[in-house]
Design a protein around this motif. Structure first.
Motif, PDB file in Angstrom:
ATOM      1  N   ARG A 217       0.864  -1.170   0.000  1.00 30.67           N
ATOM      2  CA  ARG A 217       0.000   0.000   0.000  1.00 30.67           C
ATOM      3  C   ARG A 217       0.903   1.223   0.000  1.00 30.67           C
ATOM      4  O   ARG A 217       1.721   1.389   0.909  1.00 30.67           O
ATOM      5  CB  ARG A 217      -0.897   0.014   1.242  1.00 30.67           C
ATOM      6  N   ILE A 218       0.738   2.059  -0.986  1.00 29.67           N
ATOM      7  CA  ILE A 218       1.590   3.242  -1.125  1.00 29.67           C
ATOM      8  C   ILE A 218       0.810   4.475  -0.685  1.00 29.67           C
ATOM      9  O   ILE A 218      -0.288   4.729  -1.165  1.00 29.67           O
ATOM     10  CB  ILE A 218       2.055   3.407  -2.594  1.00 29.67           C
ATOM     11  N   ASP A 219       1.396   5.214   0.250  1.00 30.54           N
ATOM     12  CA  ASP A 219       0.808   6.460   0.731  1.00 30.54           C
ATOM     13  C   ASP A 219       1.607   7.597   0.126  1.00 30.54           C
ATOM     14  O   ASP A 219       2.707   7.909   0.578  1.00 30.54           O
ATOM     15  CB  ASP A 219       0.847   6.503   2.262  1.00 30.54           C
ATOM     16  N   ARG A 220       1.060   8.217  -0.889  1.00 27.09           N
ATOM     17  CA  ARG A 220       1.772   9.266  -1.607  1.00 27.09           C
ATOM     18  C   ARG A 220       1.903  10.556  -0.783  1.00 27.09           C
ATOM     19  O   ARG A 220       2.671  11.431  -1.118  1.00 27.09           O
ATOM     20  CB  ARG A 220       1.070   9.558  -2.923  1.00 27.09           C
ATOM     21  N   ARG A 221       1.142  10.668   0.283  1.00 21.93           N
ATOM     22  CA  ARG A 221       1.179  11.871   1.121  1.00 21.93           C
ATOM     23  C   ARG A 221       2.095  11.707   2.342  1.00 21.93           C
ATOM     24  O   ARG A 221       2.246  12.630   3.125  1.00 21.93           O
ATOM     25  CB  ARG A 221      -0.229  12.230   1.601  1.00 21.93           C
ATOM     26  N   SER A 222       2.709  10.553   2.510  1.00 19.88           N
ATOM     27  CA  SER A 222       3.470  10.276   3.729  1.00 19.88           C
ATOM     28  C   SER A 222       4.806  11.013   3.806  1.00 19.88           C
ATOM     29  O   SER A 222       5.347  11.188   4.892  1.00 19.88           O
ATOM     30  CB  SER A 222       3.728   8.776   3.858  1.00 19.88           C
TER      31      SER A 222
ATOM     32  N   LEU B 102      11.059   3.076  -0.277  1.00 21.35           N
ATOM     33  CA  LEU B 102      11.238   2.804   1.153  1.00 21.35           C
ATOM     34  C   LEU B 102       9.960   2.266   1.789  1.00 21.35           C
ATOM     35  O   LEU B 102      10.019   1.448   2.707  1.00 21.35           O
ATOM     36  CB  LEU B 102      11.696   4.062   1.889  1.00 21.35           C
ATOM     37  N   GLN B 103       8.808   2.707   1.290  1.00 22.49           N
ATOM     38  CA  GLN B 103       7.548   2.160   1.793  1.00 22.49           C
ATOM     39  C   GLN B 103       7.463   0.664   1.503  1.00 22.49           C
ATOM     40  O   GLN B 103       7.031  -0.117   2.351  1.00 22.49           O
ATOM     41  CB  GLN B 103       6.351   2.894   1.177  1.00 22.49           C
ATOM     42  N   ILE B 104       7.910   0.265   0.324  1.00 22.88           N
ATOM     43  CA  ILE B 104       7.914  -1.160  -0.035  1.00 22.88           C
ATOM     44  C   ILE B 104       8.886  -1.921   0.861  1.00 22.88           C
ATOM     45  O   ILE B 104       8.561  -2.993   1.378  1.00 22.88           O
ATOM     46  CB  ILE B 104       8.254  -1.344  -1.532  1.00 22.88           C
ATOM     47  N   VAL B 105      10.067  -1.358   1.078  1.00 23.93           N
ATOM     48  CA  VAL B 105      11.064  -1.990   1.946  1.00 23.93           C
ATOM     49  C   VAL B 105      10.502  -2.121   3.359  1.00 23.93           C
ATOM     50  O   VAL B 105      10.571  -3.198   3.976  1.00 23.93           O
ATOM     51  CB  VAL B 105      12.389  -1.192   1.941  1.00 23.93           C
ATOM     52  N   GLN B 106       9.930  -1.053   3.897  1.00 22.60           N
ATOM     53  CA  GLN B 106       9.395  -1.062   5.259  1.00 22.60           C
ATOM     54  C   GLN B 106       8.243  -2.057   5.401  1.00 22.60           C
ATOM     55  O   GLN B 106       8.164  -2.792   6.388  1.00 22.60           O
ATOM     56  CB  GLN B 106       8.932   0.341   5.664  1.00 22.60           C
ATOM     57  N   GLN B 107       7.355  -2.097   4.420  1.00 19.82           N
ATOM     58  CA  GLN B 107       6.224  -3.025   4.485  1.00 19.82           C
ATOM     59  C   GLN B 107       6.690  -4.472   4.388  1.00 19.82           C
ATOM     60  O   GLN B 107       6.118  -5.360   5.024  1.00 19.82           O
ATOM     61  CB  GLN B 107       5.204  -2.698   3.395  1.00 19.82           C
ATOM     62  N   THR B 108       7.741  -4.715   3.612  1.00 13.48           N
ATOM     63  CA  THR B 108       8.292  -6.069   3.520  1.00 13.48           C
ATOM     64  C   THR B 108       8.915  -6.471   4.850  1.00 13.48           C
ATOM     65  O   THR B 108       8.690  -7.579   5.346  1.00 13.48           O
ATOM     66  CB  THR B 108       9.323  -6.168   2.383  1.00 13.48           C
TER      67      THR B 108
END
Length: 136
Positions: free
Chosen positions: A5-10, A16-22
């Motif tokens: 899930r990508i939060d474009r407003r974060s 890095l969102q993909i890395v963190q979620q993994t």
């Protein structure tokens, strides 16, 4: 299989969102050694991000030794992180706490700040006084 899930407003870079979620999925036991990550094409179709962004995230995970790319087969998990299963009773307690915090009118950022402060306090104390053990 994990769904990103990508939060474009974060303000956090997409890769890095993909890395963190993994990493989170590995810590929670949602991904285990041998599991296959979604292909870059599948992630692009689900999130509408650039394929190079997905590949950058996967390269970072590979650099960390968490996954390995197998030519023609995909990207697979090499090792897990942590030992907290997704169905842990602690998760249920934390979920109830978060629901109470939300019901009391706290915003997401307020809850994150409060949790982060308590987390910092608890782990700093534990590092300073390792012989005390965990409180029951």
């Amino acid at each position: 299989m994990v769904e990103f899930r990508i939060d474009r407003r974060s303000g956090v870079a997409t890769y890095l969102q993909i890395v963190q979620q993994t990493r989170q999925a590995l810590r929670l036991g949602l991904l285990e050694p041998g599991d296959k990550l979604p292909t870059a094409r599948e992630v692009v179709e689900a999130t509408a991000i650039n394929p190079n962004t997905v590949l950058k995230a996967y390269r970072e995970l590979e650099r960390e030794g968490l996954v390995e790319a197998r030519r023609g087969l995909g990207t697979f998990v090499r090792k897990s992180l942590g030992s907290t299963p997704a169905d842990s009773p602690l998760r249920g307690e934390l979920s109830q706490w978060a629901a109470r915090a939300r019901a009391s009118g706290l915003e997401r950022d307020d809850v994150a700040a409060l949790f982060g402060a308590v987390l910092e306090e608890q782990f700093t104390e534990a590092e300073q006084h390792p012989s005390k053990g965990d409180p029951a």
